[in-house]
Design an enzyme around this catalytic site. Structure first.
Site, PDB file in Angstrom:
ATOM      1  N   SER A 134       0.788  -1.238   0.000  1.00  0.00           N
ATOM      2  CA  SER A 134       0.000   0.000   0.000  1.00  0.00           C
ATOM      3  C   SER A 134       0.819   1.285   0.000  1.00  0.00           C
ATOM      4  CB  SER A 134      -0.941   0.022   1.206  1.00  0.00           C
ATOM      5  OG  SER A 134      -2.025  -0.849   0.991  1.00  0.00           O
ATOM      6  N   LYS A 138      -0.053   3.738  -2.627  1.00  0.00           N
ATOM      7  CA  LYS A 138      -1.075   4.784  -2.505  1.00  0.00           C
ATOM      8  C   LYS A 138      -0.494   6.190  -2.412  1.00  0.00           C
ATOM      9  CE  LYS A 138      -4.637   1.806  -0.431  1.00  0.00           C
ATOM     10  NZ  LYS A 138      -3.963   0.517  -0.226  1.00  0.00           N
ATOM     11  N   SER A 168      -5.613   3.346   4.601  1.00  0.00           N
ATOM     12  CA  SER A 168      -5.193   2.432   3.530  1.00  0.00           C
ATOM     13  C   SER A 168      -6.382   1.706   2.904  1.00  0.00           C
ATOM     14  CB  SER A 168      -4.173   1.417   4.057  1.00  0.00           C
ATOM     15  OG  SER A 168      -3.276   1.039   3.043  1.00  0.00           O
TER      16      SER A 168
END
Length: 326
Positions: A104, A107, A161
């Site tokens: 993640s 992101k 997240s």
């Protein structure tokens, strides 16, 4: 005659007594047999109920032998990189050029592309079936049909997240998801992130990969965007999902630690990547960029960051070269 009847009655009594005794013995045997059968059943059931042992899936770093590289702090992360943001001095380096899945942490690039696109943060986006995770089959509190503003989606993607939020952000980009991923890779190339490649905006795919040096460059740029700093370091937020107010919290516990002054952060985890975290933080009188990848253990990335903080506080001007160039 009297004697005959007496003997007959005595014989009948003896027969009755014998019959009762035999009946009692039969009943006792039956109970014992039932008890014994139950005991055997119990043992068999316990054996059947035993769960099989499952082997842990190794990370890419473990397969590559990156955890075999020693470092002065005995970190659980196979990759670690600490950079002075103002002077570009490398203070700590371990396997900095290893290219691994980044989960993640993806992101951060997703958020940067969204912000630089100039798209309205007030525009409402709706979660659809297309945003459901078909890679790792993770769950989400953003049900299909949930409508939030682009700004709210950005907040949840960075702070909590939220995978569906990140995917929806990419899907609502002009030209759709494929155009968004192309923009992510183009931005990485413009930042000199030669080891980096993205295939989707959430980080659920292990094909989203990068190196510690590349991620340090990404943190350097994103930490200069006030909105991304604020959203990524937010500890919690309440979001209206239909008629309910749902509370989301940060995935990084260090934000609540008074010993840390964090300007930007992002965590990540999938099995192939291990536990990951990147941060910009002020400590030991310096503005630092920290990268920890492929950490083994539930809280090990946080423990590694704490170990690094203490080490830097004790040796503010010292650097190490525990690196493996792969």
């Amino acid at each position: 005659m009297k004697t005959f009847f007496t003997v007959a009655l005595l014989s009948l009594s003896l027969l009755s007594f014998q019959g009762a005794a035999e009946a009692a013995a039969t009943s006792s045997k039956s109970k014992a047999s039932t008890t014994q059968t139950r005991k055997v059943k119990s043992v068999v059931l316990r054996k059947v109920a035993a769960a099989p042992l499952l082997r842990a899936v190794p990370t890419f770093g473990q397969v590559a032998g990156l955890h075999d590289v020693d470092d002065p702090l005995d970190l659980k992360s196979s990759v670690a990189y600490v950079l002075d943001q103002n002077t570009n001095e490398v203070l700590f380096s371990k396997n900095p050029q290893a290219v691994l899945p980044i989960a993640s942490i993806t992101k951060l690039m997703t958020a940067l592309v969204v912000v630089e696109s100039g798209l309205s943060l007030d525009e409402k986006l709706t979660v659809t079936d297309e945003d459901i995770d078909t890679e790792k089959f993770t769950r989400s509190r953003l049900a299909v049909g949930t409508t939030l503003t682009r700004g709210e989606m950005l907040h949840l993607a960075l702070m909590a997240s939220e995978n569906r939020a990140a995917h929806a952000l990419g899907r609502h980009y002009p030209g759709g998801l494929s155009a968004f991923v192309a923009a992510m890779n183009a931005k990485a190339l413009s930042l000199g992130m030669a080891d980096t490649h993205y295939v989707e905006p959430t980080g659920l795919s292990s094909r989203n990969q990068s190196s510690a040096k590349d991620l340090a460059a990404l943190v350097n740029v994103t930490s200069q965007v006030p909105l991304l700093r604020d959203l990524s370091t937010s500890r919690e937020a309440r979001v209206a999902l239909g008629k309910r107010l749902v509370q989301f919290r940060s995935t990084n516990g260090l934000l609540s630690n008074p010993l840390w002054d964090i300007g930007l952060q992002k965590t990540g985890f999938i099995n192939e990547a291990g536990k990951c975290v990147v941060m910009q933080a002020r400590m030991a009188g310096r503005q630092l960029i920290m990268v920890f990848l492929d950490s083994s253990g539930k809280a090990s990335r946080i423990a590694d960051a704490e170990r690094m903080r203490k080490w830097l506080a004790e040796r503010p001007s010292e650097a190490t070269t525990a690196s493996a160039k792969l």
